[in-house]
Design an enzyme around this catalytic site. Sequence first.
Site, PDB file in Angstrom:
ATOM      1  N   HIS A 299       0.816  -1.224   0.000  1.00 26.61           N
ATOM      2  CA  HIS A 299       0.000   0.000   0.000  1.00 26.61           C
ATOM      3  C   HIS A 299       0.844   1.266   0.000  1.00 26.61           C
ATOM      4  O   HIS A 299       0.352   2.333  -0.364  1.00 26.61           O
ATOM      5  CB  HIS A 299      -1.014  -0.019   1.162  1.00 26.61           C
ATOM      6  CG  HIS A 299      -0.484   0.353   2.506  1.00 26.61           C
ATOM      7  ND1 HIS A 299      -0.279  -0.569   3.509  1.00 26.61           N
ATOM      8  CD2 HIS A 299      -0.136   1.553   3.036  1.00 26.61           C
ATOM      9  CE1 HIS A 299       0.157   0.047   4.592  1.00 26.61           C
ATOM     10  NE2 HIS A 299       0.253   1.341   4.336  1.00 26.61           N
TER      11      HIS A 299
ATOM     12  N   ASP B 126       0.169  -7.553   1.536  1.00 23.54           N
ATOM     13  CA  ASP B 126       0.587  -6.160   1.663  1.00 23.54           C
ATOM     14  C   ASP B 126       2.106  -6.035   1.689  1.00 23.54           C
ATOM     15  O   ASP B 126       2.669  -5.239   2.441  1.00 23.54           O
ATOM     16  CB  ASP B 126      -0.021  -5.495   2.907  1.00 23.54           C
ATOM     17  CG  ASP B 126       0.090  -3.970   2.860  1.00 23.54           C
ATOM     18  OD1 ASP B 126       0.187  -3.417   1.752  1.00 23.54           O
ATOM     19  OD2 ASP B 126       0.102  -3.342   3.935  1.00 23.54           O
TER      20      ASP B 126
ATOM     21  N   SER C  88       4.664   2.409   8.037  1.00 24.66           N
ATOM     22  CA  SER C  88       4.296   1.276   7.193  1.00 24.66           C
ATOM     23  C   SER C  88       5.462   0.829   6.316  1.00 24.66           C
ATOM     24  O   SER C  88       6.091   1.643   5.630  1.00 24.66           O
ATOM     25  CB  SER C  88       3.108   1.644   6.307  1.00 24.66           C
ATOM     26  OG  SER C  88       1.935   1.781   7.050  1.00 24.66           O
TER      27      SER C  88
END
Length: 373
Positions: free
Chosen positions: A99, A129, A211
């Site tokens: 992402h 992911d 992230s």
Amino acid sequence: MSDEHLSRRRFVLAAAGLSAGLAGCNAPSTDRPRDSPDREREQLNVSARTTPASSSAYTDVYRATIDSVVLVRVYDRSGSGGQGSGFVYDGDHVVTNQHVVDGADAVQVRFTDGTWREASVVGTDRYSDLAVLDVPDHPEQATPLPLAEGGVAVGQEVIAIGNPFGLSGSLSAGVVSGVGRAIPASATADGPNFSIPNAIQTDAAVNPGNSGGPLVTLDGEVAGVINSGGGDNIGFAISAPLVRRVVPALIQRGDYDHTYMGVQLMNVTPRIADVNDLADATGVYIDDVVEGAPSDGVLEGSTGDRTVRGVSTPVGGDVVVSMGDRATPSRQELSTYLALSTSPGDTISVGIVRDGRRQTVDLTLGSRPEPDA
């Protein structure tokens, strides 16, 4: 990894009394704050200053690993920028979240010495992911971080390293709060929602910008890849065992094939057990079977519903109690087994309860449909 750097990393870990074994935010918009180059320059100047001698195990692990953690900056076709984190996986590649790079037209990576590299996306996998970047000419000090062998334990100390809100090289410390968690993944247009299995829950603070960064053990190994968190003492990371399966495939061919049953699952609750005359409230209930999927004709879904105290509850479906040689008391156990122990095309034995009788059926697994764009 050079002998000099390996010796240095072992030294700092040994100095902290740690093992020196060195084996080889689910909302993209929040990981993409507006560019703030002045703040970045300020943070780099701070990080370049002389630091005091360490009196902390966290400091020692941080110093042994920080050079391998990067800031990932992405730009779309309109020129808008966003950013996340990543870490050096091998001599040519950096691992981050899918992402973080989703929709990127250009990707740049910054190392701790302040230098930037143009990067290209080698492969992505929405269902885990994970993404891999090709980053040429790493600085010498940016050596690969090893993935932790096996799992981690609840209560084990970990640190999250990354770039929350663009604050480069930030560390937060905590413990493993839970293991075997399931966190949301992408859905297909005509199939059920999927989850990322075997995820790690931590109370180490992670925020937008973390992230793709590593969740690191005090042995200096990557326990997982940070996936999501909002600074509220609940963050999640994609586990090292899943990373170990997915990333090599992304490097070799650009994608990864997940196994697929083609069913909609529910944990067996006391209510489901009661209306289906099950002896125990354990196992995984098959609510529906996707037509034409691998489970079609092998497993059976609900035949109807029964209303008890005003609540409609499905009846008639199979209950999966084991796969291969592993018990499956919950969806999480079933999903972890499929993700870490099987591949598309494998035929596995599935222990089920059907019409009150225990039996075993053989199921040949397929490949999960492509996710929505």
